[in-house]
Each structure stands twice: as C-alpha cells, then as structure tokens.
Design a protein around this motif. Structure first.
Motif, PDB file in Angstrom:
ATOM      1  N   MET A 205       0.788  -1.256  -0.110  1.00 55.29           N
ATOM      2  CA  MET A 205      -0.118  -0.025  -0.171  1.00 55.29           C
ATOM      3  C   MET A 205       0.785   1.403   0.079  1.00 55.29           C
ATOM      4  SD  MET A 205      -2.752   1.415   2.663  1.00 55.29           S
ATOM      5  CE  MET A 205      -1.591   2.042   3.844  1.00 55.29           C
ATOM      6  N   ARG A 206       1.782   1.305   0.813  1.00 55.63           N
ATOM      7  CA  ARG A 206       2.581   2.432   0.962  1.00 55.63           C
ATOM      8  C   ARG A 206       3.687   2.624  -0.009  1.00 55.63           C
ATOM      9  NH1 ARG A 206       3.819   2.559   7.632  1.00 55.63           N
ATOM     10  NH2 ARG A 206       1.702   3.419   8.233  1.00 55.63           N
ATOM     11  N   PRO A 258      -5.441   6.999  -4.768  1.00 56.56           N
ATOM     12  CA  PRO A 258      -5.635   6.430  -3.479  1.00 56.56           C
ATOM     13  C   PRO A 258      -5.236   4.802  -3.316  1.00 56.56           C
ATOM     14  CG  PRO A 258      -7.883   6.610  -4.411  1.00 56.56           C
ATOM     15  CD  PRO A 258      -6.733   7.256  -5.265  1.00 56.56           C
ATOM     16  N   LYS A 259      -5.032   4.378  -2.250  1.00 64.18           N
ATOM     17  CA  LYS A 259      -4.861   3.101  -1.899  1.00 64.18           C
ATOM     18  C   LYS A 259      -5.944   2.239  -1.170  1.00 64.18           C
ATOM     19  CE  LYS A 259      -0.797   4.026  -3.933  1.00 64.18           C
ATOM     20  NZ  LYS A 259       0.395   3.946  -3.219  1.00 64.18           N
ATOM     21  N   PHE A 261      -6.680  -0.382   2.118  1.00 64.59           N
ATOM     22  CA  PHE A 261      -5.931  -0.659   3.507  1.00 64.59           C
ATOM     23  C   PHE A 261      -5.854  -2.410   3.233  1.00 64.59           C
ATOM     24  CE2 PHE A 261      -5.926   3.525   4.552  1.00 64.59           C
ATOM     25  CZ  PHE A 261      -5.219   3.623   5.792  1.00 64.59           C
ATOM     26  N   THR A 314      -5.516  -3.572  -3.949  1.00 70.06           N
ATOM     27  CA  THR A 314      -4.865  -2.553  -3.288  1.00 70.06           C
ATOM     28  C   THR A 314      -5.067  -1.147  -4.060  1.00 70.06           C
ATOM     29  OG1 THR A 314      -3.646  -4.261  -2.122  1.00 70.06           O
ATOM     30  CG2 THR A 314      -3.046  -1.586  -2.090  1.00 70.06           C
ATOM     31  N   TRP A 433      -6.470   6.969   3.380  1.00 69.55           N
ATOM     32  CA  TRP A 433      -5.130   6.730   3.171  1.00 69.55           C
ATOM     33  C   TRP A 433      -4.162   7.729   3.327  1.00 69.55           C
ATOM     34  CZ3 TRP A 433      -3.034   9.004  -1.823  1.00 69.55           C
ATOM     35  CH2 TRP A 433      -1.687   8.563  -2.025  1.00 69.55           C
ATOM     36  N   SER A 436      -2.792   8.160   6.859  1.00 64.38           N
ATOM     37  CA  SER A 436      -2.075   7.298   7.040  1.00 64.38           C
ATOM     38  C   SER A 436      -0.575   7.447   6.990  1.00 64.38           C
ATOM     39  CB  SER A 436      -2.312   5.970   6.830  1.00 64.38           C
ATOM     40  OG  SER A 436      -2.106   5.722   5.456  1.00 64.38           O
TER      41      SER A 436
END
Length: 611
Positions: A205-206, A258-259, A261, A314, A433, A436
C-alpha cells in the motif's frame, strides 16, 4: 446463462465519452451493454481516441456521454475532438448521415451546468447530424443523481432502438438476466505450483505505485492536523517534497491515486477464498471472441507491477464503493444460492429502485459489506473487473504557490469520517489513506493538472474578490501568495478574502498568514464564524456587509471574483449576495444586476470551483 454472438453486420454503433473523473466512462460501459442486448456491435472510445476524426461521418449511429468540467469546458480526453468539431472548413452537411444522442453529465451548483454536452450536441446539429434521442442531463447534486437521470435516458434509447432499428426476423433482444460475454479477462501467468512467499500488504500500500504518465514521486514532509482533537472535523495540512522544481498556476490541482488498506484487501480475498492465490502473477488480456475493432479501452490502462490479486485490489479496484444497480445484476448470476440470487435480482430491477437506495445509498453500505451479507457470491477472474468498479484518482486543489516554493507543494484536506444511520463508521478511501502517510517515510505519486480557474493576465493585475470558506481557502491561498509575489515586482491589484468557518479558535485555517498579510497592507480579510455568536454568519452575510468594497473592486475597477469550496448551498448564496451588492451599490435593478453577473461569467470575471 450466457449470451451467444449473433449480430447482423449492419447493426453497428459508436459510443464516445468525455470523462474527467471516470463517471462518463463508467456509464459508457452500461450503455454498451444495453446496445449489445439489442444486437448491436459496439465500439466504445474516449472522444480523442477516434482516429481519424473524419471517420465520425461514416457512422450511422453515435452516442456521446459528455461531462462538463471547470467553467463549462470539455474534459481533457475530448479537447482535440472538440477543436476538430469547430474547424471552419467543415461543410454544414458533413454529418448528414449520422444519427446521434447526447447524455450530459454536470453539477447544477455550477453556473454552466452541462455546458460541454450541450455545446457538443448543438455543434453536431449544425453539421447536419440527426438527433434521434432527446438530450439527457444528469445532475451530480440532484435528488436522483447522475445515475438516476441516466437510467431514464437509457429507457428512451431502448424505445428509439425498438422503433427505428427493429431486430430482423428470427432475432430477439438478449434478456437482462442473460450475462453478456466479458470484454477483458484476468488469467494467472503460471500454474501456481511453487511455494508462495509471505507478502507485506502494508508495504504494498505504502511504497508500491501504479505508473502514471507525467507523474512525479514525492516524499511526505508534513501531515499535520490543524483542527483541535475535539473538533468535529479532522483537517490536515500536507506538504510534499518534490524531486525536481515544478511550476504550476493558482487553481491547478494534484491528482492522487488512493490505496485500499491491507485489512480490507485481506477480507475481500478471504470472502472469495483467494488468500492462497493472492500473490500469483496475473495478466490482463482482451477476450478471445472480440474482433480488433470491438475491443474497448482496457479498464486498467497502466496496471501495477507486479500485477496480482493483492496488488490489483490494493491499487486498482474500489472494494469499498457503494455498489450500483449493475453490480447486483451481475452478482445475481454469480451465486448458486436461490434465496441470494432472487434478492440480488430484486435490487437490480428498476421497479425496486427505492429499496436499492434504502439498502445501499442511505446507509452508505459498501461493496465489501454486501459480499459479506451475500457470502455465496463467487467471482470468477473473468468477471472481477466488471463487478468491482475502478479506484478512481482524486483531485485536490493546490494550496501553495510555485512562485514562493517550487520544490514542495501543499494541500489542505478534510479527512472524511462519519457515522451512518446504521451506526457504522465510514471513511473516505483517499483521505483515509492520506491520513496514514508518515512524514519522512511515505512516498506519493503526484500528477499536476491544470485547474479550471483559468487565470488571465488581468486577473493578476486587477482586484480580486476571493470567497473560500472551509477548505475552499486552499486555492485562494495559492492565488493570494502568487499575487503577493507579483506585487513585489510592481504587478497586482487589491486582494479581498472572504473566509468562513464554524469557530475562530478551531477551524480558522492559515489565520496567522492572513494577519501578517493584512499588517503588510496587501490583504483585506473578512471573516464569518458561523457558531461564535447566537446568530449564524456566513460568507454571503459578510459580502453584503462589505458591499461597498466589493462593488469598488468588481464594479468600478473591473476585478474578478473566485468562489471555491462546498458545492452545497454556498455557491448560490454567494451569487445572490453579489446580485444584491450590485443592486445596492451599483444602482441597478435586480434583473440588471443578474445580467451584470452573467456578463462577468461570460468574460471570465466570475469563476467557481466547488466539490
């Protein structure tokens, strides 16, 4: 039950869509399915992908789905198409053999509602085309929304097809309960016999990013909540450090991908019994039955690498979206449980539209929750991209000026989080997202896009009245600092900022900056704190109170007004306040004041960007 391929060669139709955020593209797929059920061979393209442009005249039947963006403009993927339509050398009867219908997408809080679609429709008529279906108009702020208006328009399309393009003897329409063949399918690249390595969903995700042409990879350097913890809304000030200097204009936007979680992705995988195959490599290909000119645009134009079920869910699929009616229609064919199938089919039936609204839209029930409730739905790889909508990019107005810093860029973002009528907490997929992201660690793919404020040279030289309540002040901050720097070089006019929020002490964004600029004599800031006194005050209230200064800037010195923020009641309330100001301080009758404001719009002196 699946449809068989039987289509007379003469029944061909072209669908063109102009889409800025993806809605018109989504609707084009729904329209394509309707036309296929009437035994048409369908070609679906973004407007600018029609090549050569001259081939437009060779089509017997064309449907256009046109979104309006900015100040009545066509979306980016239709600008060349529109320029070609306007060429002076085109003879008046060039499209005499073309039958067409237009569905316009817009938002009635904007002055030029559905302007782009209306322009395209009028131009086609000028060139001799025959409009066989009345123009449809979907209002994103209306009670029924764009989807509701589109459903009515598609019914009109069906009626026209049945009367003007009846099926030949021996052929019937494909029933709604018959599943149409897939256009694009997913398949595993290998047999999956090897040992699967452990995969970190949080890392995916990141730090994994889908490729986007023209994007830059930036580092998060600020993720600061600027409202108190006890305030009802979490508003963040973000700063991103850029790998190189970038120049942008006030009003431009950042497009973010966007992703989802990891916990949501894991739940989806578990519901479909895909956990053990989640990290096997996939390939995306057009269905084998399609001819070359029948292949629609790939639903994922630039897939993530590696492409697996986990990375797909994702980065590319909106698994927490509120499902549309088309979802239930397809889902009903993906279960063997008769009770579930009947209930899903009811939600897909237009006569039960209110029940569908009560089940999905009213409680904001998302797709994951529906899959949990109807846990017998089993999605094949050939149906996943049809069933789950794409995760769309989100645009945010830039809140800083490149004339001040061009190696970093700011955003002002309200984090979407609320409780529904069924006491469930909902969060916006993109802002969740964003919230975070860890300063100094997280990277973000940024795509700079031209905004719709479309600044002119005179906008930087004459007075401006900026109306930006709440996070609507973000583009105003960019514009103000841009003008402040230019003023240091001898350019720029007076700056009037009208800012509104609930409380001075809780959500008066960038207050220290405004006070500093006021002390320097380059800004007049007028505030409306709606909850700090018994009588509520809004920006329109203060515009009336400061009517003399507003008229001096706009009426006498021919300045420009910019309105940014919520697309609810605010824009219309501000327009009404300006009309009253023009009447009182400009000595105009009400009708003349309205005409004056409309004249400002036409020449670009009234500009609005709301969301």
């Amino acid at each position: 039950m699946k449809a068989t391929r039987t289509t007379p060669s003469s029944r061909r139709v072209l669908i063109l869509y102009a889409s800025q955020t993806g809605t018109a593209e989504d609707l084009s797929l729904q329209l394509s399915a309707t036309l296929e059920r009437h035994r048409f061979t369908v070609t679906t393209l973004p407007c600018d992908a029609l090549t050569p442009f001259s081939s437009l005249a060779a089509h017997d039947l064309v449907f256009l789905l046109i979104s309006t963006t900015g100040q009545g403009e066509v979306p980016d993927n239709a600008k060349n198409f529109w320029r070609n339509l306007l060429r002076k050398k085109i003879p008046p009867g060039w499209l005499g053999g073309v039958n067409f219908g237009v569905f316009c997408l817009g938002d009635s809080t904007y002055p030029k509602f559905c302007w782009a679609g209306r322009k395209v429709g009028r131009r086609l008529l000028q060139l001799g085309a025959n409009e066989v279906v009345g123009r449809g108009e979907g209002d994103g702020s209306g009670d029924e929304g764009i989807e509701g208006a589109f459903a009515y328009w598609v019914d009109e399309v069906r009626n026209v097809l049945r009367s003007r393009w009846p099926l030949p003897d021996g052929l019937r329409e494909i029933p709604e309960d018959v599943v149409l063949p897939s256009k694009w399918v997913l398949a595993f690249v290998d047999s999956g016999t090897g040992e699967e390595e452990a995969v970190d969903g949080l890392e995916i995700m990141r730090n994994l990013h889908a490729p986007r042409s023209g994007s830059v990879l930036a580092t998060v350097t600020r993720n600061e909540r600027i409202t108190p913890e006890d305030h009802w809304q979490d508003v963040r000030h973000f700063t991103f450090s850029l790998p190189k200097s970038v120049d942008w204009e006030p009003g431009d936007t950042l497009s973010l991908s966007p992703k989802n979680f990891p916990e949501d992705v894991d739940l989806f995988l578990s519901l479909q019994n895909w956990t053990s195959i989640a990290d096997r490599p996939l390939i995306l290909t057009p269905a084998a039955h399609l001819l070359p000119d029948e292949i629609p645009p790939c639903p994922i134009s630039t897939p993530i690498s590696p492409l697996t079920l986990r990375t797909l869910l994702t980065h590319h699929l909106d698994i927490t979206a509120i499902p549309r009616r088309s979802f239930f229609s397809l889902a009903a064919s993906l279960t063997t449980d008769e009770t579930h199938r009947e209930r899903l089919a009811e939600f897909a039936d237009p006569q039960w539209v209110e029940e569908l609204w009560d089940y999905t839209t009213r409680p904001r029930r998302n797709l994951l929750e529906v899959l949990q409730e109807f846990n017998t739905i089993r999605i094949g790889l050939d149906r996943l991209l049809e069933l789950v909508p794409r995760l769309r990019e989100r645009q945010f107005s830039i809140a800083s000026s490149s004339l001040v810093y061009n190696t970093s860029v700011d955003l002002l973002v309200a984090i979407v989080k609320y409780r529904t009528i069924i006491k469930k907490t909902r969060q916006g997929v993109c802002t969740r997202w964003l919230a975070s992201l860890v300063p100094g660690e997280s990277s973000v793919s940024l795509l700079f896009q031209k905004g719709s404020l479309a600044l002119r040279t005179q906008d930087l030289q004459r007075p401006v009245v900026m109306v930006g309540p709440g996070t609507g002040v973000a583009p105003m901050r960019a514009l103000l600092w841009h003008r402040v720097v230019l003023a240091e070089g001898g350019e720029g006019g007076e700056n009037l900022l009208f800012f509104g929020c609930r409380n001075r002490e809780k959500d008066y964004f960038f207050s220290s900056e405004w006070e500093k600029l006021e002390d320097q004599g380059v800004l007049k800031c007028f505030t409306a704190f709606s909850r700090d006194q018994k009588t509520k005050r809004y920006v329109q209230t203060v515009i009336r109170e400061e009517g003399k200064a507003v008229w001096e800037a706009l009426g006498r010195r021919e300045g420009t007004v910019f309105v940014c923020g919520s697309s609810g009641r605010m824009p219309q309330a501000v327009r009404e306040a300006l009309i009253e100001v023009f009447g009182k301080w400009g000595g105009m009758r009400r009708e003349d004041a309205k005409v004056y404001l409309e004249g400002m719009e036409k020449i670009g002196r009234y500009k609005q960007e709301t969301w």
